[in-house]
Design an enzyme around this catalytic site. Structure first.
Site, PDB file in Angstrom:
ATOM      1  N   THR A 148     -29.125 -32.945 -22.677  1.00 58.20           N
ATOM      2  CA  THR A 148     -27.916 -33.757 -22.878  1.00 58.20           C
ATOM      3  C   THR A 148     -27.059 -33.556 -21.626  1.00 58.20           C
ATOM      4  OG1 THR A 148     -26.995 -31.932 -24.179  1.00 58.20           O
ATOM      5  CG2 THR A 148     -28.030 -33.723 -25.376  1.00 58.20           C
ATOM      6  N   LYS A 170     -32.985 -26.944 -24.934  1.00 61.20           N
ATOM      7  CA  LYS A 170     -31.845 -27.711 -24.441  1.00 61.20           C
ATOM      8  C   LYS A 170     -30.581 -27.122 -25.051  1.00 61.20           C
ATOM      9  CE  LYS A 170     -29.398 -30.254 -25.944  1.00 61.20           C
ATOM     10  NZ  LYS A 170     -28.162 -30.460 -26.769  1.00 61.20           N
ATOM     11  N   THR A 181     -25.621 -28.789 -29.728  1.00 60.41           N
ATOM     12  CA  THR A 181     -26.899 -28.421 -30.305  1.00 60.41           C
ATOM     13  C   THR A 181     -27.764 -27.617 -29.360  1.00 60.41           C
ATOM     14  OG1 THR A 181     -26.843 -30.540 -31.422  1.00 60.41           O
ATOM     15  CG2 THR A 181     -28.924 -29.357 -31.482  1.00 60.41           C
ATOM     16  N   GLU A 261     -21.898 -25.003 -19.841  1.00 55.62           N
ATOM     17  CA  GLU A 261     -21.003 -25.956 -19.200  1.00 55.62           C
ATOM     18  C   GLU A 261     -19.651 -25.364 -18.895  1.00 55.62           C
ATOM     19  OE1 GLU A 261     -20.787 -29.408 -21.474  1.00 55.62           O
ATOM     20  OE2 GLU A 261     -22.865 -29.908 -21.120  1.00 55.62           O
ATOM     21  N   ASN A 380     -14.778 -30.513 -22.663  1.00 49.51           N
ATOM     22  CA  ASN A 380     -14.714 -30.646 -24.112  1.00 49.51           C
ATOM     23  C   ASN A 380     -13.482 -31.395 -24.594  1.00 49.51           C
ATOM     24  OD1 ASN A 380     -17.135 -29.281 -25.259  1.00 49.51           O
ATOM     25  ND2 ASN A 380     -16.412 -27.692 -23.865  1.00 49.51           N
ATOM     26  N   SER A 385     -15.588 -38.733 -27.506  1.00 48.86           N
ATOM     27  CA  SER A 385     -16.798 -38.201 -28.146  1.00 48.86           C
ATOM     28  C   SER A 385     -16.604 -38.168 -29.642  1.00 48.86           C
ATOM     29  CB  SER A 385     -17.100 -36.783 -27.639  1.00 48.86           C
ATOM     30  OG  SER A 385     -16.042 -35.915 -27.966  1.00 48.86           O
TER      31      SER A 385
END
Lengths: 385, 385
Positions: A148, A170, A181, A261, A380, A385
Site C-alpha cells: 500500500t 506488507k 493492515t 511510515e 495520517n 481517507s
C-alpha cells in the site's frame, strides 16, 4: 527470496485497477502440494474485516491451497455485501485453480468502509488475471501487489538443509491512512502437518510480529498465514521448523519496522531483569506506546524520565527506585536516579537501542517500535481517507 | 476567580529564578481557617515524585494549612537529596506561616531528574519571599507562578449561597517537554470535615480530571488538593459540596484541554448505550488514545473506521456490527456500516464532538482529548528536556 522460493508454490501479482496509482493490486499464492497443510493467526481486534471472518473458517481444518490477496480496499464494515464479495473471491479462485473454496484464504487491505460493486468487480477480474499469470517465479510480483504505502516490497527466504521458508509482508509499522493492515504469507516446502505448522507459527509470531508495536494501533485485517507444500520431501523436527519460521518472521518484522511510515528511528526496547516474560512485554509495550517518549526519540533526546514515567503506569514487578535505563549503550539512569550525562548519548543513528534493567528477575523481551514524527502526523492526517 | 476568592485564604506567587524565563515560579496558598480540613488525590503512576511521597503522608490525617508549589523542576527521581528538599520546603513554610510541617502539602512541576543544590536554594528562598507576599488578593499571582508551558493562567470561582469554591490549575492536556504535570489547588470557605471533602473531591475528579486524557501519558507529579477554611460559616450538604467541587473541577479540566499544547481540536468523546459506566470509560479512553484517530481529527477527517478499530481492542460489551458513530452531529456509521456521507461533517471548529452509541445499555461517559498535531510532535521533541 519470496513465497515462491520454496518448492511447490506458484504466485502472481497483477493490476486490477483497485489502486488509483495503477500499480499491481491483486495477488495470488497457490500451494501445488503434495501437502495442503496450513496455519494462520489473525488480528485480535473484535472489529474484524470480512476477509478475516471468512479466512478464520477456511483455515479451521488446517488446510489451505491458495491465498487470495488485494490492496486498494480493506472490505471491512461493508456489511453482508462485503462478506459476499469475499465469498465470491474464494469461489472464483477455487474454480480457477481447481480447489475447494473452503481451502482459499482471503486477505484485503485498504480503507475501512469501502467495498462497492466496482471494488468487487475489480477484485474478481484481478483474480482471473492472476490465476492466468501464476508462476513459480511470481513471488516478487505478488509481494509488490500487496503493497500500500510501503516504500519497498518485503520478502524473505530462510534456507535449511534441503528445505526452506519463504515469505512476503506488507504494512508499515506506522500505519498509513486507513490502510492499517499487516499481511504476511509464509510458505515452506517442508513436510509438516497442520498442528506442527500451527505451533511453529504461533511460536514465531509471539516473539516477532506480536512485539512490533509501532503506534499501538491494531488493525481490523491483520493476517499471517503459513502454507506447507511438503515438496522438498524433508521433514524437519518441530523445533527446526519453528526456528526457521521464527527467523523468517523476525526478518520480515524488521523490514516492516524499517519501512514504518514517517519514522526516523527504529527503536528496540530491550527489557531485562524482569520477573517474567509477560512483565517484560508489558513494560516494553508501555514504553513503546508513550507518545512523549516517542517524540523525544524523534528529537534525539535520551529522556529517561519519560521511560520511568511510562513503566510506572504498569503493574509489573519492579521498584521504580531500582531501575537502570540505557540509551544506545550509555546508562543515563541508575537506581531510579541520574547516571551518565545525557550529552554522552548519540541518538542520531536510525537504529536505536533502549535497555531497561528492572533488576528483579531473569526474564527478558524486546519490543520494536518507531518514533513519533512530523511525517507520521502528516501521513495520517493530510490525506482524505 | 481564584484560590483566594473564598474567604479564609491568602496566596502569593513570586520569582525565585527556577524558570530561565524569569517568570513567577514559586506559589504559596495558606488556609487561615478557622478549619484546616483537606483532601487530595495524587497520580496513580508508581513512579512518584518526591513531593508526592511527602504530600501523601502530609494529607493522611485530613488536615492541611498550606500548599507550597514550584514550577521549574519536578523534583522526581532526584533521590534522597530531592526528598530532603521537599522536606525542607515544608519545614520552611511551616516556620514562616506558623503551622506544623505535617500540614504543608508540597507540589512541584518541571523536568524529571533535576533538583540540585541551586534548585533547592531557589525553592527555599522563593518560599520565604512568597510568605512575605501572602495576600487575600494573591490568587492570580499564585496561578501564574505554577504555569509552565501553559499559555494562560487557569482559575475558577463557583459561587453558591454564602459560600464558594475557588481554584487554580496548571498543565496542558498535551504535555510539555518533561513538564508532564497537572497541579490543581481548590479552596472553599464552606464548613466541611475531611471525610466530606475527600468524598466530594473523589466524586469530582472521577468525572472531570480522570476523564481528561489528552495523550495517554501519565505524570509522576499530578496532584489535586482541596482545602476548606470554613470561614463562610455555611455548612452545605455533602451533595451540594460535591456538586460545587465538580463544577469547579469541570471548568478547570475544560481549561486544561483548551490550552493543550499543539492541539487544534478539543474533542469530547461521548459514549452512550453502554452496559456500564466502566465500559463507557474504557471505550472512550481507547478512542482518545488512538493516534490514528487523533491524527485524522487534526486532518478534519471523520474517519469512523478508526473509531471502530479503536473500540474493537476493548473487552467492553458491544457488537461491532451494531454500533453508531456520529461526528459533530452527523451519523457517519450506523450498525457498523457507512451511513451519512463524510462530506456532510464539518470538523473545522476547534470544539469537536464524537458520539458513539454502543446500543447495549443505558450507561454513558464522556472522555475529553485533543488531536495529534505537528505542533504536539514539535513541542515534545524539539526542546532539550
Amino acid at each position: 527470496m519470496s513465497v515462491t522460493a520454496p518448492q511447490g508454490f506458484r504466485a502472481a501479482g497483477v493490476v486490477a485497477g483497485l489502486k488509483s496509482s495503477g500499480a499491481r493490486d491483486v495477488a495470488l499464492v497457490v500451494n501445488d502440494g503434495p501437502l495442503d497443510a496450513a496455519a494462520a493467526v489473525f488480528t485480535s481486534n473484535r472489529a474484524k474485516a470480512n476477509p478475516i471472518l471468512w479466512s478464520e473458517q477456511a483455515i479451521a481444518d488446517g488446510r489451505a491451497r491458495a491465498v487470495a490477496l488485494n490492496s486498494g480496499g480493506a472490505n471491512c464494515f461493508t456489511g453482508s455485501f462485503g462478506f459476499q464479495t469475499t465469498h465470491q473471491t474464494a469461489e472464483r479462485v477455487a474454480e480457477l485453480v481447481g480447489v475447494d473454496a473452503q481451502d482459499v484464504v482471503v486477505c484485503s487491505t485498504g480503507l475501512i468502509g469501502v467495498g462497492d460493486e466496482t471494488f468487487r468487480a475489480g477484485v474478481l477480474q484481478g483474480m482471473t488475471d492472476a490465476a492466468a499469470a501464476l508462476s513459480t517465479e511470481g513471488g516478487d510480483d505478488a509481494a509488490h501487489a500487496i503493497m500500500t504505502t510501503d516504500s519497498v516490497a518485503k520478502q524473505v527466504h530462510v534456507e535449511r538443509d534441503g528445505w526452506s521458508v519463504g515469505g512476503m509482508a506488507k504494512g508499515a509499522g506506522m500505519l498509513a491512512p486507513g490502510l492499517a493492515t499487516m499481511l504476511v504469507v509464509l510458505t515452506t516446502d517442508a513436510v509438516a502437518d497442520a498442528a506442527t505448522l500451527d505451533a511453529a507459527l504461533r511460536a514465531a509470531t509471539r516473539v516477532t510480529f506480536d512485539r512490533l508495536d509501532s503506534d499501538g494501533c491494531m488493525s481490523t485485517n491483520d493476517t499471517v498465514v503459513l502454507l506447507a507444500s511438503g515438496a522438498s520431501g524433508v521433514a524437519p523436527t518441530a523445533d527446526e521448523l519453528a526456528a526457521a519460521v521464527t527467523a523468517a518472521s523476525d526478518d520480515l518484522a524488521a523490514r516492516l519496522q524499517g519501512d514504518a511510515e514517517g519514522a526516523s528511528h527504529d527503536i528496540a526496547i530491550e527489557i531485562v531483569g524482569a520477573a517474567s516474560e509477560d512483565d517484560a512485554v508489558v513494560v516494553g509495550r508501555s514504553i513503546a506506546r508513550n507518545n512523549l517518549f516517542k517524540a523525544a526519540i524523534f528529537g534525539n533526546d535520551p529522556n529517561w524520565g519519560r521511560v520511568l514515567a511510562a513503566i510506572g503506569t504498569t503493574d509489573a514487578a519492579f521498584d521504580p527506585y531500582d531501575v537502570d535505563v540505557s540509551f544506545n549503550g550509555v546508562r543515563v539512569c541508575h537506581a531510579g536516579g541520574p547516571d551518565r550525562p545525557r550529552e554522552e548519548v548519540d541518538l542520531t543513528p536510525r537504529a536505536t537501542r533502549i535497555l531497561v534493567d528492572l533488576r528483579v528477575g531473569d526474564a527478558a523481551a524486546t519490543i520494536r517500535t518507531n518514533d513519533l514524527t512530523h511525517d507520521y502526523v502528516h501521513e495520517n492526517s493530510a490525506y482524505a481517507s
